[in-house]
Design a protein around this motif. Structure first.
Motif, PDB file in Angstrom:
ATOM      1  N   ASP A 275       0.829  -1.209   0.000  1.00  0.00           N
ATOM      2  CA  ASP A 275       0.000   0.000   0.000  1.00  0.00           C
ATOM      3  C   ASP A 275       0.862   1.256   0.000  1.00  0.00           C
ATOM      4  O   ASP A 275       0.542   2.245  -0.677  1.00  0.00           O
ATOM      5  CB  ASP A 275      -0.930   0.008   1.218  1.00  0.00           C
ATOM      6  CG  ASP A 275      -2.021  -1.048   1.125  1.00  0.00           C
ATOM      7  OD1 ASP A 275      -2.219  -1.597   0.019  1.00  0.00           O
ATOM      8  OD2 ASP A 275      -2.662  -1.320   2.153  1.00  0.00           O
ATOM      9  N   VAL A 276       1.952   1.220   0.765  1.00  0.00           N
ATOM     10  CA  VAL A 276       2.865   2.370   0.806  1.00  0.00           C
ATOM     11  C   VAL A 276       3.456   2.627  -0.575  1.00  0.00           C
ATOM     12  O   VAL A 276       3.541   3.774  -1.038  1.00  0.00           O
ATOM     13  CB  VAL A 276       3.972   2.149   1.852  1.00  0.00           C
ATOM     14  CG1 VAL A 276       5.062   3.219   1.712  1.00  0.00           C
ATOM     15  CG2 VAL A 276       3.389   2.170   3.260  1.00  0.00           C
ATOM     16  N   LEU A 277       3.867   1.547  -1.242  1.00  0.00           N
ATOM     17  CA  LEU A 277       4.439   1.698  -2.576  1.00  0.00           C
ATOM     18  C   LEU A 277       3.415   2.276  -3.549  1.00  0.00           C
ATOM     19  O   LEU A 277       3.718   3.191  -4.312  1.00  0.00           O
ATOM     20  CB  LEU A 277       4.944   0.348  -3.087  1.00  0.00           C
ATOM     21  CG  LEU A 277       5.517   0.349  -4.505  1.00  0.00           C
ATOM     22  CD1 LEU A 277       6.731   1.277  -4.599  1.00  0.00           C
ATOM     23  CD2 LEU A 277       5.890  -1.062  -4.941  1.00  0.00           C
ATOM     24  N   LEU A 278       2.189   1.770  -3.527  1.00  0.00           N
ATOM     25  CA  LEU A 278       1.144   2.282  -4.412  1.00  0.00           C
ATOM     26  C   LEU A 278       0.886   3.762  -4.167  1.00  0.00           C
ATOM     27  O   LEU A 278       0.731   4.550  -5.104  1.00  0.00           O
ATOM     28  CB  LEU A 278      -0.157   1.490  -4.197  1.00  0.00           C
ATOM     29  CG  LEU A 278      -0.158   0.039  -4.667  1.00  0.00           C
ATOM     30  CD1 LEU A 278      -1.427  -0.658  -4.202  1.00  0.00           C
ATOM     31  CD2 LEU A 278      -0.025  -0.043  -6.187  1.00  0.00           C
ATOM     32  N   THR A 279       0.844   4.148  -2.897  1.00  0.00           N
ATOM     33  CA  THR A 279       0.587   5.547  -2.551  1.00  0.00           C
ATOM     34  C   THR A 279       1.711   6.449  -3.037  1.00  0.00           C
ATOM     35  O   THR A 279       1.467   7.520  -3.612  1.00  0.00           O
ATOM     36  CB  THR A 279       0.424   5.693  -1.028  1.00  0.00           C
ATOM     37  OG1 THR A 279      -0.628   4.844  -0.583  1.00  0.00           O
ATOM     38  CG2 THR A 279       0.093   7.130  -0.657  1.00  0.00           C
ATOM     39  N   ARG A 280       2.957   6.017  -2.819  1.00  0.00           N
ATOM     40  CA  ARG A 280       4.096   6.852  -3.212  1.00  0.00           C
ATOM     41  C   ARG A 280       4.217   6.963  -4.730  1.00  0.00           C
ATOM     42  O   ARG A 280       4.510   8.035  -5.259  1.00  0.00           O
ATOM     43  CB  ARG A 280       5.374   6.288  -2.611  1.00  0.00           C
ATOM     44  CG  ARG A 280       5.440   6.429  -1.088  1.00  0.00           C
ATOM     45  CD  ARG A 280       6.744   5.891  -0.539  1.00  0.00           C
ATOM     46  NE  ARG A 280       6.819   6.069   0.910  1.00  0.00           N
ATOM     47  CZ  ARG A 280       7.851   5.685   1.659  1.00  0.00           C
ATOM     48  NH1 ARG A 280       8.899   5.105   1.086  1.00  0.00           N
ATOM     49  NH2 ARG A 280       7.849   5.884   2.963  1.00  0.00           N
ATOM     50  N   VAL A 281       4.000   5.857  -5.415  1.00  0.00           N
ATOM     51  CA  VAL A 281       4.108   5.884  -6.872  1.00  0.00           C
ATOM     52  C   VAL A 281       3.028   6.784  -7.471  1.00  0.00           C
ATOM     53  O   VAL A 281       3.294   7.614  -8.341  1.00  0.00           O
ATOM     54  CB  VAL A 281       4.010   4.458  -7.435  1.00  0.00           C
ATOM     55  CG1 VAL A 281       3.838   4.502  -8.957  1.00  0.00           C
ATOM     56  CG2 VAL A 281       5.253   3.662  -7.088  1.00  0.00           C
ATOM     57  N   SER A 282       1.789   6.621  -7.013  1.00  0.00           N
ATOM     58  CA  SER A 282       0.694   7.433  -7.561  1.00  0.00           C
ATOM     59  C   SER A 282       0.908   8.915  -7.274  1.00  0.00           C
ATOM     60  O   SER A 282       0.630   9.772  -8.129  1.00  0.00           O
ATOM     61  CB  SER A 282      -0.649   6.965  -6.980  1.00  0.00           C
ATOM     62  OG  SER A 282      -0.675   7.123  -5.567  1.00  0.00           O
ATOM     63  N   LYS A 283       1.437   9.238  -6.086  1.00  0.00           N
ATOM     64  CA  LYS A 283       1.715  10.637  -5.754  1.00  0.00           C
ATOM     65  C   LYS A 283       2.819  11.199  -6.647  1.00  0.00           C
ATOM     66  O   LYS A 283       2.731  12.344  -7.116  1.00  0.00           O
ATOM     67  CB  LYS A 283       2.118  10.752  -4.287  1.00  0.00           C
ATOM     68  CG  LYS A 283       2.341  12.179  -3.831  1.00  0.00           C
ATOM     69  CD  LYS A 283       2.677  12.235  -2.344  1.00  0.00           C
ATOM     70  CE  LYS A 283       2.905  13.673  -1.884  1.00  0.00           C
ATOM     71  NZ  LYS A 283       3.238  13.735  -0.431  1.00  0.00           N
ATOM     72  N   ALA A 284       3.853  10.409  -6.884  1.00  0.00           N
ATOM     73  CA  ALA A 284       4.939  10.858  -7.757  1.00  0.00           C
ATOM     74  C   ALA A 284       4.439  11.076  -9.181  1.00  0.00           C
ATOM     75  O   ALA A 284       4.806  12.058  -9.837  1.00  0.00           O
ATOM     76  CB  ALA A 284       6.073   9.837  -7.734  1.00  0.00           C
ATOM     77  N   TRP A 285       3.605  10.183  -9.674  1.00  0.00           N
ATOM     78  CA  TRP A 285       3.072  10.321 -11.029  1.00  0.00           C
ATOM     79  C   TRP A 285       2.184  11.550 -11.149  1.00  0.00           C
ATOM     80  O   TRP A 285       2.263  12.287 -12.138  1.00  0.00           O
ATOM     81  CB  TRP A 285       2.298   9.062 -11.412  1.00  0.00           C
ATOM     82  CG  TRP A 285       3.182   7.887 -11.700  1.00  0.00           C
ATOM     83  CD1 TRP A 285       4.531   7.903 -11.884  1.00  0.00           C
ATOM     84  CD2 TRP A 285       2.783   6.528 -11.842  1.00  0.00           C
ATOM     85  NE1 TRP A 285       5.005   6.634 -12.122  1.00  0.00           N
ATOM     86  CE2 TRP A 285       3.951   5.759 -12.105  1.00  0.00           C
ATOM     87  CE3 TRP A 285       1.570   5.864 -11.756  1.00  0.00           C
ATOM     88  CZ2 TRP A 285       3.924   4.391 -12.298  1.00  0.00           C
ATOM     89  CZ3 TRP A 285       1.533   4.492 -11.941  1.00  0.00           C
ATOM     90  CH2 TRP A 285       2.697   3.757 -12.212  1.00  0.00           C
ATOM     91  N   LYS A 286       1.309  11.755 -10.163  1.00  0.00           N
ATOM     92  CA  LYS A 286       0.406  12.907 -10.232  1.00  0.00           C
ATOM     93  C   LYS A 286       1.181  14.217 -10.317  1.00  0.00           C
ATOM     94  O   LYS A 286       0.729  15.175 -10.956  1.00  0.00           O
ATOM     95  CB  LYS A 286      -0.518  12.929  -9.010  1.00  0.00           C
ATOM     96  CG  LYS A 286      -1.653  11.923  -9.082  1.00  0.00           C
ATOM     97  CD  LYS A 286      -2.690  12.151  -8.003  1.00  0.00           C
ATOM     98  CE  LYS A 286      -2.139  11.865  -6.623  1.00  0.00           C
ATOM     99  NZ  LYS A 286      -3.196  11.987  -5.577  1.00  0.00           N
ATOM    100  N   GLY A 287       2.339  14.267  -9.674  1.00  0.00           N
ATOM    101  CA  GLY A 287       3.146  15.480  -9.713  1.00  0.00           C
ATOM    102  C   GLY A 287       3.730  15.788 -11.070  1.00  0.00           C
ATOM    103  O   GLY A 287       4.186  16.910 -11.306  1.00  0.00           O
ATOM    104  N   GLN A 288       3.731  14.831 -11.979  1.00  0.00           N
ATOM    105  CA  GLN A 288       4.295  15.017 -13.311  1.00  0.00           C
ATOM    106  C   GLN A 288       3.237  15.291 -14.375  1.00  0.00           C
ATOM    107  O   GLN A 288       3.578  15.496 -15.545  1.00  0.00           O
ATOM    108  CB  GLN A 288       5.094  13.769 -13.725  1.00  0.00           C
ATOM    109  CG  GLN A 288       6.242  13.432 -12.791  1.00  0.00           C
ATOM    110  CD  GLN A 288       7.272  14.533 -12.730  1.00  0.00           C
ATOM    111  OE1 GLN A 288       7.627  15.132 -13.751  1.00  0.00           O
ATOM    112  NE2 GLN A 288       7.757  14.823 -11.521  1.00  0.00           N
ATOM    113  N   LEU A 289       1.964  15.293 -13.986  1.00  0.00           N
ATOM    114  CA  LEU A 289       0.880  15.420 -14.954  1.00  0.00           C
ATOM    115  C   LEU A 289       0.247  16.805 -14.892  1.00  0.00           C
ATOM    116  O   LEU A 289       0.378  17.529 -13.906  1.00  0.00           O
ATOM    117  CB  LEU A 289      -0.184  14.346 -14.699  1.00  0.00           C
ATOM    118  CG  LEU A 289       0.312  12.896 -14.764  1.00  0.00           C
ATOM    119  CD1 LEU A 289      -0.807  11.941 -14.386  1.00  0.00           C
ATOM    120  CD2 LEU A 289       0.843  12.578 -16.167  1.00  0.00           C
TER     121      LEU A 289
END
Length: 332
Positions: free
Chosen positions: A223-237
């Motif tokens: 869950d931590v990995l999913l949260t961090r990855v999605s947050k990182a991706w959102k910052g690039q969009l």
């Protein structure tokens, strides 16, 4: 021939218009002989405007465009004011007040918070004006109570409806759109893109070795990995792009008006935003294609990418990064 085809908003508004028209008709029939000429005109208008609103929604098709819903809502507000203006008994007055509250609840449920505030103000003023000219005499305090009842019903039901709609369309873990919310939004965006002659790009993103992280470190680490990855991706969009989580470790990114070259640049930014290892399938098509066809093409590209990926270097998967040190790959 008009074929009524509504989405949820249009269907509920059409039902509301039909039911209130029947109630207005019952009220008008019961008191028709006691109404003056102007009041009869108002009663007749109340009976006409409801069916007109239904016709407007029926002609608009599905999904009901916001403009059509706006026209139908305006017609319903005017019909309510006319019905109130012709009410000469307490039952007729109460019927109109209940109709106003139900209309306010619809406004709160299906309009944005800002637009709902405008609509409910118009509705409250129209209801007070209708009550003021009604032959059924009501004390001044009644106008205040009617306005407060409309505003209160709209606000309470609107907050509840918005919360329910958010939780039904968003993933609780990442805050991204879930499958239902993503598909609903894209199916509304595609016709607008097609009308402008735009192409669209869709990327299906799948984290690699996610099951191993869950098995070795537990679901909390996953869950931590999913949260961090999605947050990182959102910052690039940008606001143009739509990112969703379809379930598990599968994400999907919709990029309207984006060709393959720009889509690959966006994917590269996502790749550099987080060290997790993931695979991607990409489809670039005209927006005139169906959502299911675009997704099927991107998913097939993802499957080819996974099959062509070189064998994984043996090593322990790091739950903080999602890949096996020291090798990192992204396949396409």
């Amino acid at each position: 021939m008009i074929r009524p085809r509504f989405d949820e908003s249009g269907r509920m508004l059409a039902v509301l218009a039909a039911v209130t028209t029947v109630l207005y008709a019952a009220s008008a029939v019961a008191s028709w002989s006691n109404l003056a000429g102007t009041q009869r005109v108002l009663a007749a208008l109340a009976l006409i405007l409801g069916p007109v609103a239904i016709v407007v929604l029926a002609r608009a098709g599905t999904p009901s465009p916001k403009r059509a819903v706006g026209y139908a809502t305006a017609l319903s507000v005017v019909a309510l004011a006319c019905a109130l203006g012709s009410s000469d008994t307490m039952p007729a007055f109460l019927i109109c007040v209940q109709a106003a509250m139900f209309l306010g609840m619809h406004i709160g449920a299906f309009w944005s918070e800002r637009n709902a505030g405008i609509w409910v103000a118009v509705l409250a003023v129209s209801a007070v004006v209708g009550a003021a000219i009604a032959p059924y005499g009501t004390p001044f305090i009644s106008y205040i109570l009617v306005a407060l009842g409309i505003v209160g019903a709209t606000e309470v039901f609107g907050v509840f409806a918005r919360r329910m709609r958010y939780f039904s369309t968003h993933d609780a873990l990442t805050g991204l759109l879930n499958r239902f919310g993503f598909e609903s939004k894209i199916e509304k965006m595609l016709p607008a893109c097609a009308a402008r002659g735009l192409s669209v790009s869709l990327a299906v993103l799948d984290l690699d070795h996610f099951k191993e992280i869950n098995d070795e470190y537990g679901h909390i680490a996953g869950d931590v990995l999913l949260t961090r990855v999605s947050k990182a991706w959102k910052g690039q969009l940008t606001k143009r792009d739509v990112l969703g989580r379809l379930g598990g470790d599968e994400f999907v990114l919709f990029m309207p008006g984006v060709l393959e070259k720009e889509a690959l640049q966006i994917i590269d930014r996502l790749h550099r935003s987080h060290r997790a290892e993931w695979s991607v399938g990409l489809a670039c098509m005209p927006a005139s294609n169906r959502w299911a066809d675009i997704y099927r093409a991107a998913d097939a590209d993802l499957y080819r990418a996974k099959r062509s990926r070189p064998p994984r270097t043996r090593g322990k998967t790091n739950p903080e990064t999602g890949y096996s040190d020291p090798v990192r790959r992204i396949a396409r």
